[in-house]
Design a protein around this motif. Structure first.
Motif, PDB file in Angstrom:
ATOM      1  N   VAL A 184      62.096  47.637  39.313  1.00  0.00           N
ATOM      2  CA  VAL A 184      61.184  48.550  39.363  1.00  0.00           C
ATOM      3  C   VAL A 184      60.386  48.497  37.729  1.00  0.00           C
ATOM      4  O   VAL A 184      59.148  48.708  37.728  1.00  0.00           O
ATOM      5  CB  VAL A 184      61.908  49.940  39.291  1.00  0.00           C
ATOM      6  CG1 VAL A 184      60.804  51.063  38.970  1.00  0.00           C
ATOM      7  CG2 VAL A 184      62.586  50.043  40.495  1.00  0.00           C
ATOM      8  N   CYS A 210      65.220  54.472  40.371  1.00  0.00           N
ATOM      9  CA  CYS A 210      66.410  53.217  40.565  1.00  0.00           C
ATOM     10  C   CYS A 210      66.639  52.974  42.047  1.00  0.00           C
ATOM     11  O   CYS A 210      66.832  53.664  42.851  1.00  0.00           O
ATOM     12  CB  CYS A 210      67.417  53.448  40.006  1.00  0.00           C
ATOM     13  SG  CYS A 210      68.706  52.582  40.440  1.00  0.00           S
ATOM     14  N   VAL A 211      66.256  51.859  42.516  1.00  0.00           N
ATOM     15  CA  VAL A 211      66.568  51.504  44.052  1.00  0.00           C
ATOM     16  C   VAL A 211      67.991  51.127  44.231  1.00  0.00           C
ATOM     17  O   VAL A 211      68.372  51.017  45.355  1.00  0.00           O
ATOM     18  CB  VAL A 211      65.435  50.428  44.253  1.00  0.00           C
ATOM     19  CG1 VAL A 211      65.503  49.113  43.593  1.00  0.00           C
ATOM     20  CG2 VAL A 211      65.470  49.653  45.760  1.00  0.00           C
ATOM     21  N   CYS A 249      69.677  48.276  43.382  1.00  0.00           N
ATOM     22  CA  CYS A 249      69.879  46.953  43.372  1.00  0.00           C
ATOM     23  C   CYS A 249      71.123  46.367  42.874  1.00  0.00           C
ATOM     24  O   CYS A 249      71.306  45.282  43.218  1.00  0.00           O
ATOM     25  CB  CYS A 249      68.529  46.068  43.089  1.00  0.00           C
ATOM     26  SG  CYS A 249      68.227  46.083  41.603  1.00  0.00           S
ATOM     27  N   CYS A 275      70.788  45.092  37.500  1.00  0.00           N
ATOM     28  CA  CYS A 275      71.229  45.514  35.920  1.00  0.00           C
ATOM     29  C   CYS A 275      72.506  45.199  35.610  1.00  0.00           C
ATOM     30  O   CYS A 275      72.966  44.517  34.598  1.00  0.00           O
ATOM     31  CB  CYS A 275      70.912  46.938  35.735  1.00  0.00           C
ATOM     32  SG  CYS A 275      71.378  47.989  36.783  1.00  0.00           S
ATOM     33  N   PRO A 299      74.128  51.161  37.787  1.00  0.00           N
ATOM     34  CA  PRO A 299      73.811  52.040  39.194  1.00  0.00           C
ATOM     35  C   PRO A 299      74.636  53.034  39.365  1.00  0.00           C
ATOM     36  O   PRO A 299      74.043  54.115  39.935  1.00  0.00           O
ATOM     37  CB  PRO A 299      73.675  50.836  40.238  1.00  0.00           C
ATOM     38  CG  PRO A 299      73.933  49.498  39.551  1.00  0.00           C
ATOM     39  CD  PRO A 299      74.432  49.783  38.258  1.00  0.00           C
TER      40      PRO A 299
HETATM   41  S1  SF4 Z   1      70.159  49.097  40.148  1.00  0.00           S
HETATM   42 FE1  SF4 Z   1      69.289  48.658  37.974  1.00  0.00          FE
HETATM   43  S2  SF4 Z   1      67.988  46.995  38.225  1.00  0.00           S
HETATM   44 FE2  SF4 Z   1      68.270  47.980  40.327  1.00  0.00          FE
HETATM   45  S3  SF4 Z   1      66.519  49.438  40.240  1.00  0.00           S
HETATM   46 FE3  SF4 Z   1      68.441  50.395  39.389  1.00  0.00          FE
HETATM   47  S4  SF4 Z   1      68.059  50.381  37.355  1.00  0.00           S
HETATM   48 FE4  SF4 Z   1      66.685  48.866  38.239  1.00  0.00          FE
END
Ligand code: SF4
Ligand code: SF4
Lengths: 157, 719
Positions: free
Chosen positions: B319, B357-358, B360, B363, B374
């Motif tokens: 993102v 935040c998707v 994923c 991070c 996450p």
């Molecule tokens: S999990 Fe982490 S890397 Fe993935 S979208 Fe959310 S903040 Fe960004």
């Protein structure tokens, strides 16, 4: 063939854009420093208001680190510290016998420096100053030296 | 400008997009290169352990640090909040008759809004880090912790330098611009009476500061002026020099792909200083609390103390890559920025940001301290959901899902309701695209005519339809008994993928059961902040799978990671036996059954692979699916296999523009070679990428790994 600490040091220092001059002994080192001074010009006034001993700063490292190509310089003395900061060309003398394998192995040295009952200022220097702050273009030489020369004594046979 | 609008604008910023795209790819490559030389996982674990311990012993370390630093001539201050820190620093400036300040990068100074406060007192402040100086000239916030001006082009920088110097600047040559900064700032260093810096580590054992820089400005800031103020959060305290040196093996590698930065400076007390009236440096160290001491005791959030501010969590965030740091952060940027914004800075801003935040997990995977970012972001979202009371979606979900029969009846009703619109190919075809609005970037899947649980009843007929008699030569017959966990998306929308898996199981003689009482894994409920209902469905599932199975196999990577991790973490002993048995399809076939190319007939398909976030990161499964594809077809590697496809469950409905861009990029990469198929292990990604491939008329077919294997066995059987 396994790489020696000195070989690794040279490779890693060069990867960090330092120029390594391997010389056999102190006498050759002194000559090498003179050659760098002569080539780079020793005009003292190139750096603004503060007078410096020369346009080429020369200091001696206490230790080196092979894994990162780093020189460890004890810079408690302010004038000496500025020698590594203000000139455009910085020269560091390092004895190859003083090369440690990696960062963690520098702990005993650092601890000894910091427990002598006085203040201390120790600099780990790896290559010249650099930035990638504009469009991530790597540019060498920002606020510190534009060139870093390491004169490595006893570096290679 | 509304936040959604801001995001749209960012997506239109061609320069930013190109820069961040290029950066994302190069950063990964550089990082991999330098981490190959060290034991990455062990070093990260060490930072986690050291910093967790430091958070627990914060008061003790603070005392030790203070005593040691003061022994060596420093003055140590502790500020309870931002206001107090600003006052302390302003007072130091006043008592030392300071008129000009030079500053090197300090995120903590950003946190307390230091510059504005000091400037208001009539003192000149100059940022000296190149990127910080540029954003200071533009009166902007940094858009990245390590590269504050990454959002700007060289032309914009040149314009700014022209204004600042009154001289024409080269608009192309970055090196000349860097020279301008050197020349312009050098006199400011020499004229300053006080330098303000941050610190990366505060080492308790000797009361020393470790400062990590590249440009050399940091050393000038703490050497040339007679006064040096170092400002750092209490979270920077660590016990020993060894801890700092160990962490230094990670920080530069993760921040910039360097083995070490140009300079690491260890300052231990007040050294001699020619300009100072006392002959010694006037050294003040200000430690900022600002909620840190309390947070150190929080069972979940205390892990943020492991953060060494390397910025990696932004560098890998899909993102961030699309919208930049000004929209994926506040004071701090990236995943940690979202969390810190919530904890310290601005709750209203955090509420918007955390929706971004998707999930994923990229991070978490690279974080220097192994912080479960996450999870923290998810928790923050759940807290906001709770504060807001119940949105309709949550209420509905809770009502529908608490009881499995109600939920499944509802799904059947929806299948009936969609009838007039469903196309033969499994997509919803006949609704005007206008109704979908921004969702129109992908075709939406229809619910299947028959769910898998309905097909299960007649499995003897469709399994027997093919020749499954063991062939003497290459067929294994294994005595393994498994239970199949379907997951909603596969059960109701993509049952043909489960059918393919069943064919593989049957071929190798695996005994399969399908417990009918199983229901949704509960992950969507957790995302909605409906923890109680999620626990309810978890218990229903555990009860449904009490039988004697060697494994509980699922074709859904998201379900697998939720069943494995969330169940165990949340329910503890109650879920332990269940969670331990859960395994994803590819790992089951590859690791447990031990199938190899000898067991398959090679198809002529060229198969690209999409590594789903929940598989490659949450479960750490990387080799199994690729090995299986290689065994049954021709595996065709493509760029960035592990980057997120942009599905993220209900997230893609909230941020359709971002979701679309991620999907588009993914398909571009998958189609960059000559792949005929794109294989994956997750129905969410299937829905996203199949829908996208259909809408964008791509030539590639999106299939589950199980479908590749089934097709291979079928081809072998026909031989
Ligand atoms: S999990 Fe982490 S890397 Fe993935 S979208 Fe959310 S903040 Fe960004
Ligand atoms: S949270 Fe982790 S990855 Fe992000 S800046 Fe902090 S240490 Fe680096």
């Amino acid at each position: 063939m396994e790489k020696t600490a000195t070989d690794l040091f040279i490779a890693r220092a060069e990867a960090a854009a330092a120029q390594v001059h391997a010389v056999p002994d102190e006498a050759a080192a002194a000559k090498e420093v003179e050659a760098i001074r002569a080539e780079k010009g020793a005009d003292g006034g190139a750096h603004g208001e503060r007078a410096l001993p020369s346009g080429v700063g020369v200091v001696r490292a206490a230790k080196g680190i092979a894994q990162t190509g780093t020189c460890i310089v004890v810079t408690d003395d302010e004038a000496l510290r500025l020698e590594t900061m203000l000139p455009e060309v910085s020269v560091i003398l390092l004895n190859s016998a003083d090369i440690l394998p990696d960062l963690p192995s520098a702990a005993p040295f650092l601890r000894a420096e910091q427990t002598q009952g006085r203040a201390s200022y120790v600099s780990f220097i790896t290559g010249p100053s650099r930035t990638a702050d504009i469009e991530r273009v790597s540019a060498i030489g920002v606020h510190g030296p534009l060139e870093l020369h390491i004169v490595l004594i006893g570096g290679r046979p | 400008m509304s936040y959604a609008h801001e995001i749209e604008e960012a997506l239109k910023d061609g320069f930013l997009r190109r820069t961040l795209d290029k950066f994302a790819v190069e950063y990964r490559a550089g990082r991999d290169r330098v981490f190959a030389e060290v034991d990455e996982r062990a070093l990260i674990q060490r930072i986690a352990d050291v910093k967790d311990d430091a958070a627990r012993r914060m008061e003790e370390l603070y005392e030790k640090f203070r005593v040691e630093a003061e022994k060596r001539g420093a003055v140590v201050h502790r500020a309870k909040d931002a206001a107090e820190a600003r006052e302390i620093i302003a007072a130091i400036a006043k008592e030392n008759d300071v008129h000009k300040i030079v500053k090197s990068k300090s995120m903590t100074a950003e946190e307390i809004g230091l510059n504005a406060h000091i400037e208001a007192a009539g003192i000149e402040v100059n940022e000296t880090d190149l990127g910080e100086w540029i954003v200071q000239l533009r009166h902007e916030r940094p858009s990245h912790m390590v590269m504050p001006a990454i959002h700007l082009s060289r032309g914009q920088v040149a314009d700014e330098f022209e204004k600042a110097t009154g001289r024409a600047q080269d608009h192309e040559d970055v090196h000349k611009l860097v020279k301008t900064a050197r020349a312009e700032l050098r006199p400011k260093f020499l004229a300053a009476d006080m330098g303000i810096s941050g610190a990366n580590f505060l080492i308790a054992e000797t009361g020393s500061l470790a400062i990590v820089t590249n440009e050399g400005n940091g050393r000038l800031v703490n050497t040339l002026p007679r006064v040096h103020v170092a400002l750092a959060g209490l979270d920077k305290l660590i016990p020993t020099l060894d801890d700092a040196l160990s962490a230094l093996q990670v920080l530069p590698r993760n921040a910039t792909g360097q083995r070490l930065t140009s300079y690491v400076t260890f300052i231990d007390g007040a050294t001699a200083c020619a300009k100072s009236p006392t002959g010694r440096k006037i050294l003040h160290i200000v430690l900022l609390d600002n909620g840190r001491a309390d947070l150190a005791r929080d069972p979940l959030f205390s892990q943020i103390y492991r953060c060494v501010r390397c910025g990696a969590c932004a560098n890998v965030c899909p993102v961030f890559r699309l919208v930049g740091g000004h929209r994926m952060g506040h004071v701090y940027v990236g995943a940690i920025g979202l969390v810190l914004t919530y904890l310290y800075h601005d709750r209203a801003a955090a509420k918007k940001l955390c929706q971004n935040c998707v999930g994923c997990g990229a991070c978490k995977d690279v974080c220097s301290g192994g912080i479960d970012l996450p999870r923290l972001i998810q928790e923050i979202r759940a807290r906001f959901a709770k504060e807001d009371g119940e949105p309709v979606a949550s209420r509905l979900a809770r009502y529908a899902m608490r009881k499995r029969p109600t939920f499944h009846r509802l799904l059947k009703f929806m299948r009936f309701a969609q009838k007039p619109f469903a196309g033969k190919d499994g997509f919803v075809r006949h609704l005007p695209m206008a109704l979908f609005g921004k969702q129109g970037f992908k075709s939406l899947p229809a619910l299947a005519k028959k769910s898998f649980r309905e097909l299960w009843e007649t499995r003897d007929s469709w399994l027997a339809a093919r020749d499954s008699s063991p062939r003497a030569t290459n067929q294994k017959h294994l005595t393994v008994k498994i239970a199949l966990f379907a997951g909603c998306a596969l059960d109701f929308s993509l049952p043909h993928q489960l059918v393919a898996a069943m064919k593989v199981f049957a071929h190798f003689g695996v005994e399969v059961e399908f417990p009918m009482e199983q229901t949704c894994c509960g992950l969507p409920l957790v995302t909605l902040g409906e923890k109680e209902t999620a626990l309810d469905v978890a218990r229903q599932n555990i009860a449904a799978f009490v039988g004697e199975y060697d494994a509980i196999v699922t074709l859904c990577a998201s379900c697998a990671s939720h069943l494995r991790h969330w169940y165990k973490d949340t329910l503890g002993a109650e879920a332990e036996a269940f969670s331990a048995k859960v395994i994803d399809f590819s790992s089951f076939v590859h690791d447990m059954l031990g199938l190899t190319e000898k067991d398959f007939t090679r198809l002529d398909w060229k198969v690209a692979y999409h590594a789903s976030c929940h598989l490659c990161r949450a479960l750490g499964v990387k080799e199994a699916p690729r090995a299986l594809i290689s065994a049954a077809a021709h595996y065709t590697p493509t760029p960035e296999e592990e980057s997120c496809c942009g599905f993220g469950g209900s997230w893609s409905f909230k941020f359709p523009e971002i979701s679309k861009e991620l999907m588009h990029k993914k398909l571009d990469n998958a189609c960059s070679g000559d792949a005929t198929h794109l294989a994956l292990d997750c129905p969410g990604c299937t829905i996203q990428l199949r829908g996208g491939a259909d809408r964008e008329k791509r030539k590639i077919q999106v299939v589950h790994v199980a479908e590749v294997l089934a097709a291979s066995l079928e081809a072998g059987g026909a031989k």
